[in-house]
Design a protein around this motif. Structure first.
Motif, PDB file in Angstrom:
ATOM      1  N   MET A 133       0.914  -0.907  -0.022  1.00 50.92           N
ATOM      2  CA  MET A 133      -0.074   0.082   0.084  1.00 50.92           C
ATOM      3  C   MET A 133       0.894   1.046   0.071  1.00 50.92           C
ATOM      4  O   MET A 133       0.325   2.298  -0.503  1.00 50.92           O
ATOM      5  N   PHE A 134       2.088   1.279   0.736  1.00 52.22           N
ATOM      6  CA  PHE A 134       3.050   2.340   0.540  1.00 52.22           C
ATOM      7  C   PHE A 134       4.066   2.295  -0.794  1.00 52.22           C
ATOM      8  O   PHE A 134       4.599   3.282  -0.702  1.00 52.22           O
ATOM      9  N   ASP A 135       3.825   1.312  -1.556  1.00 55.26           N
ATOM     10  CA  ASP A 135       4.795   1.368  -2.666  1.00 55.26           C
ATOM     11  C   ASP A 135       4.446   2.307  -3.835  1.00 55.26           C
ATOM     12  O   ASP A 135       4.245   1.745  -5.013  1.00 55.26           O
ATOM     13  N   ASN A 136       4.603   3.513  -3.474  1.00 51.59           N
ATOM     14  CA  ASN A 136       4.168   4.459  -4.485  1.00 51.59           C
ATOM     15  C   ASN A 136       5.317   5.058  -4.824  1.00 51.59           C
ATOM     16  O   ASN A 136       5.192   6.606  -4.990  1.00 51.59           O
ATOM     17  N   PHE A 137       6.298   4.626  -5.101  1.00 48.62           N
ATOM     18  CA  PHE A 137       7.799   5.267  -5.429  1.00 48.62           C
ATOM     19  C   PHE A 137       8.501   4.895  -6.042  1.00 48.62           C
ATOM     20  O   PHE A 137       8.486   3.439  -6.513  1.00 48.62           O
ATOM     21  N   PRO A 138       9.360   5.200  -7.097  1.00 43.91           N
ATOM     22  CA  PRO A 138      10.202   4.763  -8.181  1.00 43.91           C
ATOM     23  C   PRO A 138      11.302   3.819  -7.367  1.00 43.91           C
ATOM     24  O   PRO A 138      11.628   4.016  -6.248  1.00 43.91           O
ATOM     25  N   GLU A 139      11.883   3.096  -8.487  1.00 39.01           N
ATOM     26  CA  GLU A 139      12.901   2.110  -7.773  1.00 39.01           C
ATOM     27  C   GLU A 139      14.090   2.984  -7.244  1.00 39.01           C
ATOM     28  O   GLU A 139      14.756   2.693  -6.517  1.00 39.01           O
ATOM     29  N   PRO A 198       7.812   4.613   6.353  1.00 40.02           N
ATOM     30  CA  PRO A 198       6.833   3.698   6.166  1.00 40.02           C
ATOM     31  C   PRO A 198       6.982   3.072   4.512  1.00 40.02           C
ATOM     32  O   PRO A 198       7.082   1.856   4.511  1.00 40.02           O
ATOM     33  N   ASP A 199       7.762   4.012   3.821  1.00 35.17           N
ATOM     34  CA  ASP A 199       7.722   3.238   2.318  1.00 35.17           C
ATOM     35  C   ASP A 199       9.339   2.467   2.435  1.00 35.17           C
ATOM     36  O   ASP A 199       9.397   1.557   1.694  1.00 35.17           O
ATOM     37  N   MET A 200      10.288   3.048   3.234  1.00 28.54           N
ATOM     38  CA  MET A 200      11.584   2.197   3.192  1.00 28.54           C
ATOM     39  C   MET A 200      11.036   0.883   3.985  1.00 28.54           C
ATOM     40  O   MET A 200      11.734  -0.147   3.416  1.00 28.54           O
ATOM     41  N   ILE A 201      10.208   0.965   5.028  1.00 31.21           N
ATOM     42  CA  ILE A 201      10.200  -0.513   5.775  1.00 31.21           C
ATOM     43  C   ILE A 201       9.343  -1.310   4.793  1.00 31.21           C
ATOM     44  O   ILE A 201       9.677  -2.608   4.440  1.00 31.21           O
ATOM     45  N   THR A 202       8.395  -0.770   3.977  1.00 36.41           N
ATOM     46  CA  THR A 202       7.492  -1.589   3.164  1.00 36.41           C
ATOM     47  C   THR A 202       8.297  -2.159   2.219  1.00 36.41           C
ATOM     48  O   THR A 202       8.177  -3.110   1.767  1.00 36.41           O
ATOM     49  N   TYR A 203       9.197  -1.302   1.356  1.00 37.76           N
ATOM     50  CA  TYR A 203       9.963  -1.803   0.432  1.00 37.76           C
ATOM     51  C   TYR A 203      10.751  -2.815   0.828  1.00 37.76           C
ATOM     52  O   TYR A 203      11.135  -4.021   0.051  1.00 37.76           O
ATOM     53  N   VAL A 258      18.696 -10.027   8.362  1.00 39.00           N
ATOM     54  CA  VAL A 258      18.478  -8.888   7.681  1.00 39.00           C
ATOM     55  C   VAL A 258      19.264  -7.806   8.442  1.00 39.00           C
ATOM     56  O   VAL A 258      18.899  -7.666   9.657  1.00 39.00           O
ATOM     57  N   MET A 259      20.108  -7.143   7.851  1.00 39.34           N
ATOM     58  CA  MET A 259      20.861  -6.031   8.617  1.00 39.34           C
ATOM     59  C   MET A 259      20.903  -4.833   7.662  1.00 39.34           C
ATOM     60  O   MET A 259      20.764  -4.862   6.306  1.00 39.34           O
ATOM     61  N   GLY A 260      21.104  -3.990   8.222  1.00 41.56           N
ATOM     62  CA  GLY A 260      21.416  -2.433   7.299  1.00 41.56           C
ATOM     63  C   GLY A 260      22.257  -1.455   7.915  1.00 41.56           C
ATOM     64  O   GLY A 260      22.487  -1.514   9.310  1.00 41.56           O
ATOM     65  N   ASP A 261      22.893  -0.756   7.153  1.00 38.46           N
ATOM     66  CA  ASP A 261      23.656   0.179   7.616  1.00 38.46           C
ATOM     67  C   ASP A 261      23.668   1.396   6.592  1.00 38.46           C
ATOM     68  O   ASP A 261      24.323   1.267   5.496  1.00 38.46           O
ATOM     69  N   ASN A 262      22.948   2.368   6.863  1.00 38.71           N
ATOM     70  CA  ASN A 262      22.870   3.638   6.133  1.00 38.71           C
ATOM     71  C   ASN A 262      23.925   4.803   6.442  1.00 38.71           C
ATOM     72  O   ASN A 262      23.775   5.822   6.224  1.00 38.71           O
TER      73      ASN A 262
END
Length: 74
Positions: free
Chosen positions: A1-7, A23-28, A53-57
């Motif tokens: 439902m939040f996937d309204n952004f380009p790749e 929300p978009d980042m988590i949903t993606y 799942v790991m991340g480092d921005n």
């Protein structure tokens, strides 16, 4: 439902700190993990697989590491 952004998106937000995109980042991320899970299920490997799942921005630009001599390394 939040996937309204380009790749590949540019939000003109150099600090990357705008909470409206969270929300978009988590949903993606969930969407991409779902693709991995689906592929593992297709291959019959899901029962013997641990998904980590790991991340480092990086860090905020205001962060600095204080070196032993007292100087700050950004």
């Amino acid at each position: 439902m939040f996937d309204n952004f380009p790749e590949v998106a540019t939000y003109n937000n150099t600090l990357g700190d705008d909470r409206q995109y969270f929300p978009d980042m988590i949903t993606y991320m969930d969407k991409l993990v779902g693709k991995v899970v689906n592929k593992l299920e297709e291959q019959g490997l899901i029962e013997n697989t641990l998904i980590v799942v790991m991340g480092d921005n990086g860090t905020k630009s205001t962060f600095g590491h204080v070196l032993p001599d007292g100087t700050i390394y950004p």
